[in-house]
Design a protein around this motif. Structure first.
Motif, PDB file in Angstrom:
ATOM      1  N   ARG A 178      54.741  45.900  46.094  1.00 33.98           N
ATOM      2  CA  ARG A 178      54.855  44.822  47.366  1.00 33.98           C
ATOM      3  C   ARG A 178      53.495  44.933  47.996  1.00 33.98           C
ATOM      4  NH1 ARG A 178      59.501  47.808  48.543  1.00 33.98           N
ATOM      5  NH2 ARG A 178      58.323  49.445  50.292  1.00 33.98           N
ATOM      6  N   ILE A 179      52.747  45.766  48.171  1.00 31.52           N
ATOM      7  CA  ILE A 179      51.497  45.570  49.188  1.00 31.52           C
ATOM      8  C   ILE A 179      50.310  45.764  48.326  1.00 31.52           C
ATOM      9  CG2 ILE A 179      52.956  46.789  51.005  1.00 31.52           C
ATOM     10  CD1 ILE A 179      51.274  49.319  50.468  1.00 31.52           C
ATOM     11  N   ALA A 180      50.092  46.134  47.110  1.00 27.65           N
ATOM     12  CA  ALA A 180      48.557  46.324  46.710  1.00 27.65           C
ATOM     13  C   ALA A 180      48.070  45.230  45.857  1.00 27.65           C
ATOM     14  CB  ALA A 180      48.774  47.544  45.610  1.00 27.65           C
ATOM     15  N   THR A 225      36.839  52.191  42.965  1.00 26.38           N
ATOM     16  CA  THR A 225      36.269  51.490  44.069  1.00 26.38           C
ATOM     17  C   THR A 225      37.352  50.882  44.943  1.00 26.38           C
ATOM     18  OG1 THR A 225      33.937  51.131  43.147  1.00 26.38           O
ATOM     19  CG2 THR A 225      34.572  49.940  45.061  1.00 26.38           C
ATOM     20  N   VAL A 226      37.154  51.245  46.121  1.00 23.24           N
ATOM     21  CA  VAL A 226      38.253  50.392  47.159  1.00 23.24           C
ATOM     22  C   VAL A 226      37.285  49.293  47.860  1.00 23.24           C
ATOM     23  CG1 VAL A 226      39.721  50.642  49.319  1.00 23.24           C
ATOM     24  CG2 VAL A 226      39.471  52.550  47.781  1.00 23.24           C
ATOM     25  N   LYS A 227      37.760  48.254  47.491  1.00 21.73           N
ATOM     26  CA  LYS A 227      36.778  47.131  48.064  1.00 21.73           C
ATOM     27  C   LYS A 227      37.021  46.553  49.473  1.00 21.73           C
ATOM     28  CE  LYS A 227      36.869  45.500  43.148  1.00 21.73           C
ATOM     29  NZ  LYS A 227      37.215  44.404  42.323  1.00 21.73           N
ATOM     30  N   PRO A 228      36.217  46.064  50.230  1.00 19.91           N
ATOM     31  CA  PRO A 228      36.348  45.458  51.396  1.00 19.91           C
ATOM     32  C   PRO A 228      37.789  44.354  51.306  1.00 19.91           C
ATOM     33  CG  PRO A 228      34.148  45.591  51.296  1.00 19.91           C
ATOM     34  CD  PRO A 228      34.845  45.785  49.754  1.00 19.91           C
ATOM     35  N   GLY A 229      38.570  44.444  52.232  1.00 17.17           N
ATOM     36  CA  GLY A 229      39.525  43.533  52.470  1.00 17.17           C
ATOM     37  C   GLY A 229      40.621  43.453  51.036  1.00 17.17           C
ATOM     38  N   GLU A 230      40.720  44.557  50.478  1.00 16.47           N
ATOM     39  CA  GLU A 230      41.860  44.959  49.449  1.00 16.47           C
ATOM     40  C   GLU A 230      42.558  46.096  49.754  1.00 16.47           C
ATOM     41  OE1 GLU A 230      40.881  45.627  45.445  1.00 16.47           O
ATOM     42  OE2 GLU A 230      39.861  47.428  45.820  1.00 16.47           O
ATOM     43  N   THR A 231      43.796  46.024  49.063  1.00 20.63           N
ATOM     44  CA  THR A 231      44.763  47.203  49.284  1.00 20.63           C
ATOM     45  C   THR A 231      44.816  47.787  47.551  1.00 20.63           C
ATOM     46  OG1 THR A 231      46.010  46.388  51.172  1.00 20.63           O
ATOM     47  CG2 THR A 231      46.879  48.228  49.587  1.00 20.63           C
ATOM     48  N   LEU A 232      44.323  49.073  47.632  1.00 19.23           N
ATOM     49  CA  LEU A 232      44.532  49.851  46.183  1.00 19.23           C
ATOM     50  C   LEU A 232      45.571  50.844  46.393  1.00 19.23           C
ATOM     51  CD1 LEU A 232      43.063  50.610  43.284  1.00 19.23           C
ATOM     52  CD2 LEU A 232      41.912  52.474  44.678  1.00 19.23           C
ATOM     53  N   THR A 273      47.720  44.422  40.518  1.00 19.23           N
ATOM     54  CA  THR A 273      48.908  45.098  40.416  1.00 19.23           C
ATOM     55  C   THR A 273      50.032  44.410  39.376  1.00 19.23           C
ATOM     56  OG1 THR A 273      48.673  45.255  42.852  1.00 19.23           O
ATOM     57  CG2 THR A 273      50.915  45.329  41.940  1.00 19.23           C
ATOM     58  N   ASP A 274      50.009  43.304  39.202  1.00 19.81           N
ATOM     59  CA  ASP A 274      50.942  42.734  38.177  1.00 19.81           C
ATOM     60  C   ASP A 274      50.678  43.033  36.753  1.00 19.81           C
ATOM     61  OD1 ASP A 274      51.942  41.341  40.119  1.00 19.81           O
ATOM     62  OD2 ASP A 274      51.094  39.259  39.621  1.00 19.81           O
ATOM     63  N   GLN A 275      49.280  43.111  36.323  1.00 23.15           N
ATOM     64  CA  GLN A 275      49.013  43.676  35.141  1.00 23.15           C
ATOM     65  C   GLN A 275      49.379  45.098  34.825  1.00 23.15           C
ATOM     66  OE1 GLN A 275      45.738  45.647  34.232  1.00 23.15           O
ATOM     67  NE2 GLN A 275      47.137  46.111  32.328  1.00 23.15           N
ATOM     68  N   VAL A 276      49.186  45.846  35.557  1.00 24.50           N
ATOM     69  CA  VAL A 276      49.608  47.125  35.652  1.00 24.50           C
ATOM     70  C   VAL A 276      51.089  47.585  35.592  1.00 24.50           C
ATOM     71  CG1 VAL A 276      49.548  49.677  36.424  1.00 24.50           C
ATOM     72  CG2 VAL A 276      47.327  48.403  36.770  1.00 24.50           C
ATOM     73  N   ILE A 331      49.706  47.448  57.520  1.00 32.34           N
ATOM     74  CA  ILE A 331      48.441  47.655  56.215  1.00 32.34           C
ATOM     75  C   ILE A 331      48.000  46.025  55.834  1.00 32.34           C
ATOM     76  CG2 ILE A 331      48.327  48.013  53.833  1.00 32.34           C
ATOM     77  CD1 ILE A 331      50.368  50.502  54.148  1.00 32.34           C
ATOM     78  N   GLY A 332      48.997  45.143  55.885  1.00 32.46           N
ATOM     79  CA  GLY A 332      48.525  43.829  55.552  1.00 32.46           C
ATOM     80  C   GLY A 332      47.690  43.278  56.789  1.00 32.46           C
ATOM     81  N   ALA A 333      47.800  43.709  58.034  1.00 36.89           N
ATOM     82  CA  ALA A 333      46.971  43.374  59.113  1.00 36.89           C
ATOM     83  C   ALA A 333      45.623  43.968  58.749  1.00 36.89           C
ATOM     84  CB  ALA A 333      47.663  43.660  60.434  1.00 36.89           C
ATOM     85  N   ALA A 334      45.560  45.309  58.578  1.00 37.80           N
ATOM     86  CA  ALA A 334      44.345  45.649  58.318  1.00 37.80           C
ATOM     87  C   ALA A 334      43.442  45.089  57.186  1.00 37.80           C
ATOM     88  CB  ALA A 334      44.402  47.267  58.076  1.00 37.80           C
ATOM     89  N   ARG A 335      44.142  44.560  56.150  1.00 38.51           N
ATOM     90  CA  ARG A 335      43.732  44.186  55.056  1.00 38.51           C
ATOM     91  C   ARG A 335      43.065  42.697  55.397  1.00 38.51           C
ATOM     92  NH1 ARG A 335      45.036  40.079  51.520  1.00 38.51           N
ATOM     93  NH2 ARG A 335      44.628  40.361  49.271  1.00 38.51           N
TER      94      ARG A 335
END
Length: 268
Positions: free
Chosen positions: A227-229, A38-45, A246-249, A205-209
């Motif tokens: 950097r961005i996810a 799932t791509v959640k609202p307000g996140e970057t995957l 991200t950190d965990q992966v 991308i950050g602005a969109a998020r």
């Protein structure tokens, strides 16, 4: 026998745009198998993985370019392929996509950026735009706002043919944002760009998020993903083998194949 998705969720989440047990192939050859994410609202995957592993196909399925051979694509819990053609078109209007190649028209930067507004509006959108123009707003203001996000507001009158590759990709990004999608899908948008244009796209991308848009980016650049996810999905052989923060992966993946890929070993 049922297979649980790699993040342990048997079903896609309701809020967001989601693949649920997706299966798809071409010419009898499987490309995706049992993909749930799932791509959640307000996140970057960020979706990472070697070339040819199915990242682009996943994005095209989420953007409704293809109907999946199996499984479902849901937007906020609704199976979009169960909808009528008109309803599915309305759902499609909620999703923007930026491809690896910008593919601009022979026209001005502004006209390219406004293309989505011209072709995607339904009658309610056209009425709203007409009323907005009466009040001095509307399409022009919306396009200018999106060109500002990618740093091209002063180049609105330029011919697209005069742009560099990086500038053209920034226009394509603005074009996808212009109609205010709820979800933005990016297929290797910075693969051939110089560091400056890459930085602009990442800032966009950050602005969109920050505006609540759910962003999914397929990228071969693992440093970019870091950097961005907010979350990272590792794809290998048409399957998602690891999905998580991200950190965990990157620091402690649970799947040994994901660990080898992140560490630079050939696992495909």
């Amino acid at each position: 026998m049922s297979h649980q998705p790699p993040d342990g969720e048997p079903r896609a989440e309701a809020a967001g745009i989601a693949a649920e047990r997706l299966r798809h192939g071409f010419d009898g050859e499987a490309v995706l198998e049992d993909v749930t994410v799932t791509v959640k609202p307000g996140e970057t995957l960020a979706v990472i993985g070697p070339s040819g592993t199915g990242k682009t196909t996943l994005l095209r399925l989420l953007s409704l370019f293809y109907r999946p051979d199996g499984g479902t694509v849901r937007i906020d819990g609704t199976d979009v392929w169960s909808l009528s053609k008109r309803e599915r078109l309305e759902a499609r209007r909620r999703v923007g996509m930026v491809f690896q190649e910008a593919n601009l028209f022979d026209a001005s930067v502004r006209r390219n950026a406004s293309y989505g507004l011209r072709v995607r509006r339904d009658w309610r959108g056209r009425l709203s735009a007409w009323l907005a123009r009466l009040n001095g707003g509307g399409k022009a203001a919306k396009v200018t706002d999106k060109l500002e996000i990618v740093g091209l507001e002063d180049d609105a009158g330029r011919d697209a043919a005069s742009l560099s590759g990086g500038e053209a990709q920034r226009v394509a990004f603005a074009r996808a944002l212009a109609y205010d999608p709820d979800f933005l899908l990016l297929d290797e948008p910075t693969s051939d760009l110089d560091p400056r244009n890459t930085a602009v796209i990442e800032e966009a991308i950050g602005a969109a998020r920050s505006r609540g848009i759910g962003v999914a980016i397929a990228t071969h650049d693992m440093h970019q993903a870091e950097r961005i996810a907010d979350r990272v999905a590792v794809m290998l052989g048409g399957r998602l083998i690891e999905v998580g923060p991200t950190d965990q992966v990157f620091s402690d993946p649970t799947d040994p194949r994901a660990r080898k890929f992140i560490e630079g070993e050939l696992v495909y």
